[in-house]
Write a protein that holds these residues in place. Structure first.
Motif, PDB file in Angstrom:
ATOM      1  N   LEU A   1      44.690  31.674  32.570  1.00 10.06           N
ATOM      2  CA  LEU A   1      43.238  31.741  32.385  1.00 10.06           C
ATOM      3  C   LEU A   1      42.442  31.100  33.515  1.00 10.06           C
ATOM      4  N   CYS A   2      43.127  30.319  34.380  1.00  9.39           N
ATOM      5  CA  CYS A   2      42.357  29.608  35.404  1.00  9.39           C
ATOM      6  C   CYS A   2      41.719  30.563  36.407  1.00  9.39           C
TER       7      CYS A   2
ATOM      8  N   ASN B   1      35.090  33.853  26.840  1.00 10.58           N
ATOM      9  CA  ASN B   1      35.063  34.496  28.155  1.00 10.58           C
ATOM     10  C   ASN B   1      34.730  35.981  28.098  1.00 10.58           C
TER      11      ASN B   1
ATOM     12  N   ARG C   1      39.574  39.377  33.447  1.00 10.51           N
ATOM     13  CA  ARG C   1      38.895  40.262  32.502  1.00 10.51           C
ATOM     14  C   ARG C   1      39.863  40.766  31.428  1.00 10.51           C
TER      15      ARG C   1
ATOM     16  N   ARG D   1      40.124  33.211  35.390  1.00 11.41           N
ATOM     17  CA  ARG D   1      39.074  33.858  34.587  1.00 11.41           C
ATOM     18  C   ARG D   1      39.229  35.389  34.597  1.00 11.41           C
TER      19      ARG D   1
END
Length: 533
Positions: free
Chosen positions: A169-170, A204, A174, A172
């Motif tokens: 997840l670092c 997110n 889609r 970010r």
């Protein structure tokens, strides 16, 4: 709405063998799609092929990825490796099934997350380390500053999986591809990881492709379901549609694969096959600081345990990893020393192998992973008949072979089904068939008690149901007693007559299975039952 990912006629071929046969599916922005199927169905290969991660394979079809509404969708299957490398981890990230093998054992988890931040965001080493700590903090790991400096083997299973999620997840992304992210975790940790993924996904606005064979997990987590069988996508729809009205027989088979109870509901009778009172198992450990120079401490893995396994009945031992249940099983097998009382058919484990030989025949074990518990260099005849060489050495080869064939027939393996069965090796069988071999090996010496250490946790749901039905039948026919070690509450409901609940080495609650699971007194038991439901 334009799909974030639209896959059309995806085909994956190894040599002359096509393993994924023209599947179509799409994922909308912010949607959670579950790709469901058993091992070998093609679901993981399909996901890996989207990112060019399948080696020596020909991939054809279309996978259009629309990460930016202002730009036309990109065709993933035609991107050069340089562009795929930039996309991986930044726009599409992946969580792999087994974090212990996916994480590098030579680097701390903080270093591994920081490396991603340096490569993808161009941060300095200091900035990347601070970002790694914050990424771990966002996943709910306690003391993230200390955990960032830990190596993978120094973290629990749940913490390793959180570290994998932090790494994914670092950037970010889609779209997140999660390949069996909870299979190796206990039931309560499963719930925590799913809650974490759901929170991150909502925060997110990320889309998620969940690859799994666990329909109970899908029911709680996903928006839509796509079902794969043997490389074909056989059915897809919303979770409500699929679970309330499955159209394809394979989908109905998966839904109906929850363990079913079919045991003889006999009451307690006769002397216990195994009983323990005030049993304790401890391991020596180093003390911190200068105290460790002068004396050793100890870690108590099982504390003051009391239980009994009655004739023809199953005692289930349920708890998370680290609860002490596997240590209890090892002590019950006489494989590690213990304090307190432990009797097996009225006898106690002695200090040497010779004094324990008679007890070993009465107590046999079936391990969690049949592939690692069966020697790859021995044939089926040698594996199943090995116990007879120890406990009945007077048998000649013909009589021993007859006993082996009978034990194999008892577990549903026959020469008519598998030509040249006795001369085959374990790798020539499926996971469920290998577990049947392990059960035959245990049964051939005529035990009274089988210790079952997570006997189905490594198997797909339909195979799990078959093995549990086999164990239920064998118990009725041979009047066997079982000590069943598991973290799966559904397996306990299906198999056990009595149950003990363990946490941190202690038995928190014990009693008849329906009483404990339907009306639990302890808060931890209630948490286990709720997580399984």
């Amino acid at each position: 709405m334009t799909p974030l990912l639209a896959v059309r006629d995806l085909r994956v071929t190894f040599g002359a063998d096509e393993v994924v046969h023209g599947i179509d599916f799409s994922i909308a922005p912010g949607e959670k799609l579950a790709l469901v199927g058993e091992s070998g169905s093609g679901k993981t290969v399909s996901a890996l092929s989207l990112l060019g991660l399948v080696q020596n394979a020909r991939v054809s079809g279309s996978a259009r990825f629309a990460a930016d509404a202002a730009q036309p969708p990109r065709e993933l299957l035609q991107l050069p490796e340089r562009e795929l490398l930039a996309l991986r981890g930044r726009e599409i990230a992946m969580i792999f099934q087994e974090p212990m093998t996916a994480l590098n054992p030579l680097y701390t988890v903080g270093d591994q997350i920081a490396e991603v931040l340096q490569l993808k965001d161009g941060l300095t080493a200091r900035e990347a380390w601070d970002g790694a700590v914050e990424a771990l903090r966002a996943t709910g790991i306690p003391q993230p500053e200390q955990r960032a400096g830990a190596y993978p083997h120094q973290l629990s299973g749940g913490q390793r999986q959180r570290a994998m999620i932090a790494m994914a997840l670092c950037g970010r992304p889609r779209l997140l591809l999660a390949d069996e992210p909870t299979t190796a975790l206990d039931v309560t940790l499963r719930g925590q990881i799913l809650d974490l993924l759901a929170q991150v996904q909502q925060h997110n606005g990320m889309s998620l492709l969940l690859i799994t064979h666990d329909l109970n997990l899908v029911r709680k987590f996903a928006d839509r379901v796509a079902v794969m069988e043997n490389g074909y996508l056989v059915e897809q729809g919303t979770v409500a549609e699929i679970f309330s009205n499955p159209r394809h027989p394979y989908t109905r088979k998966l839904i109906d694969s929850r363990p079913a109870r079919d045991v003889a509901e006999r009451g307690p009778q006769g002397e216990p096959v195994m009983q323990a009172k005030a049993m304790e198992v401890s391991y020596p450990m180093a003390l911190p600081g200068f105290k460790g120079w002068f004396r050793r401490g100890k870690f108590t893995a099982v504390k003051n345990a009391a239980f009994q396994v009655l004739a023809g009945r199953t005692l289930g031992v349920v708890g998370e990893s680290g609860s002490g249940k596997s240590t209890l099983a090892l002590a019950a097998l006489g494989l590690i020393p213990h304090q307190g009382e432990l009797e097996v058919v009225g006898r106690r484990w002695g200090p040497d192998a010779a004094s324990n030989k008679a007890i070993r025949r009465l107590v046999q074990v079936v391990f969690q992973d049949p592939f690692s518990s069966l020697s790859p260099r021995m044939t089926v005849e040698e594996i199943v008949g090995e116990g007879l060489l120890v406990h009945e050495p007077a048998l000649d080869a013909a009589a021993r072979r007859q006993r082996v064939l009978q034990a194999l027939a008892d577990v549903g393996l026959a020469e008519t089904q598998f030509p040249n069965l006795l001369n085959r090796y374990p790798h020539e069988f499926s996971g469920g068939q290998r577990q049947r071999l392990a059960i035959a090996r245990a049964l051939i010496v005529g035990p009274q008690l089988l210790i079952l250490d997570e006997p189905t946790s490594a198997l797909d749901v339909t195979i799990q149901k078959q093995v549990l039905k086999l164990l239920q039948r064998l118990q009725r026919e041979k009047d066997l007693s079982y000590l069943l070690i598991t973290h799966d509450v559904d397996v306990i409901r299906a198999m056990a007559h009595d149950v003990v609940v363990m946490k941190d080495g202690e038995i928190l609650e014990a009693g008849p299975v329906h009483q404990v699971l339907d009306a639990p007194h302890h808060g931890y038991t209630r948490t286990l039952v709720a997580a399984a439901g």
